[in-house]
Design an enzyme around this catalytic site. Structure first.
Site, mmCIF file in Angstrom:
data_model
loop_
_atom_site.group_PDB
_atom_site.id
_atom_site.type_symbol
_atom_site.label_atom_id
_atom_site.label_comp_id
_atom_site.label_asym_id
_atom_site.label_seq_id
_atom_site.Cartn_x
_atom_site.Cartn_y
_atom_site.Cartn_z
ATOM 1 N N SER A 40 52.718 24.933 64.882
ATOM 2 C CA SER A 40 52.225 26.298 64.688
ATOM 3 C C SER A 40 51.306 26.621 65.859
ATOM 4 O O SER A 40 50.255 26.014 66.007
ATOM 5 C CB SER A 40 51.446 26.415 63.378
ATOM 6 O OG SER A 40 52.286 26.153 62.293
ATOM 7 N N MET A 59 45.935 24.119 65.227
ATOM 8 C CA MET A 59 47.367 23.914 65.274
ATOM 9 C C MET A 59 47.784 22.909 64.198
ATOM 10 O O MET A 59 47.036 21.977 63.895
ATOM 11 C CB MET A 59 47.737 23.384 66.664
ATOM 12 C CG MET A 59 49.185 23.117 66.878
ATOM 13 S SD MET A 59 49.484 22.378 68.507
ATOM 14 C CE MET A 59 49.023 23.722 69.584
ATOM 15 N N CYS A 60 48.964 23.101 63.621
ATOM 16 C CA CYS A 60 49.473 22.126 62.664
ATOM 17 C C CYS A 60 50.944 21.845 62.956
ATOM 18 O O CYS A 60 51.561 22.522 63.783
ATOM 19 C CB CYS A 60 49.282 22.606 61.228
ATOM 20 S SG CYS A 60 50.364 23.939 60.707
ATOM 21 N N THR A 61 51.475 20.821 62.315
ATOM 22 C CA THR A 61 52.890 20.515 62.458
ATOM 23 C C THR A 61 53.627 20.956 61.205
ATOM 24 O O THR A 61 53.088 20.901 60.095
ATOM 25 C CB THR A 61 53.136 19.014 62.674
ATOM 26 O OG1 THR A 61 52.515 18.294 61.616
ATOM 27 C CG2 THR A 61 52.585 18.549 64.004
#
Length: 185
Positions: A40, A59-61
């Site tokens: 993201s 940020m994430c996965t």
């Protein structure tokens, strides 16, 4: 009185349908190409939770996979304090390829999800109309296969978010982090 109320509800429903129709969907959408790992990169929203949590977001996965029924299982892992939190969602396919629905079991909100644009190998732009008893909101997500995207893709995300009525303080390029990135594979 009842006729007036029905008329108002009818206009509200028509407005909601028009809003959904105004969000484009990727032409010739290939769901199988959307699967796999994404980061993201950008998040835009006019919801209250976004305004309250914006300063904490990173940020994430996200891992997207297809179920046997042809729906999408979306698993996002993100840092929250000292922990990594994973949220799983089941996006139910609709009659229109590239469009999905989701109902939050926690909040009861209904999500109308559109894969607006993607080239599958680099980026995906996703817009969601969220409806709940307290009102509606819009969310736009920019996913990337890598932790960085070109300035042109970031500008595309910002411009599309503005076209959805979001203001610059409701648009966020998520800060990069290495935290929780190893958990998603």
């Amino acid at each position: 009185m009842q006729a007036t109320l029905l008329g108002i509800l009818g206009l509200a429903l028509l407005g909601t349908l028009r809003a959904q129709d105004s969000i484009p969907v990727q032409a010739d959408f290939h769901q199988d190409k959307l699967t796999g790992k994404w980061y993201s990169i950008g998040l835009a929203s006019n919801s209250n939770w976004f305004k309250e949590k914006r300063h904490l977001m990173k940020m994430c996965t996200t891992i997207i996979s297809t179920t046997a029924e042809g729906n999408l299982e979306v698993s996002s892992t993100y840092p929250k304090g000292d922990q990594c939190v994973t949220r799983n969602s089941l996006y139910t396919k609709t009659e229109q390829p590239g469009r999905f629905s989701y109902t939050s079991p926690r909040w009861g909100s209904k999500h109308n999800i559109h894969v607006v644009e993607t080239n599958y190998e680099e980026y995906a732009l996703v817009a969601t109309q969220i409806s709940k008893s307290t009102g509606s909101s819009t969310m736009v997500l920019l996913y990337s296969r890598t932790k960085e995207l070109s300035p042109e893709r970031l500008e595309m995300f910002t411009q599309f978010s503005r076209e959805q009525g979001l203001t610059d303080d409701e648009i966020l390029i998520l800060p990069q982090t290495d935290k929780c990135m190893a958990d998603a594979s």
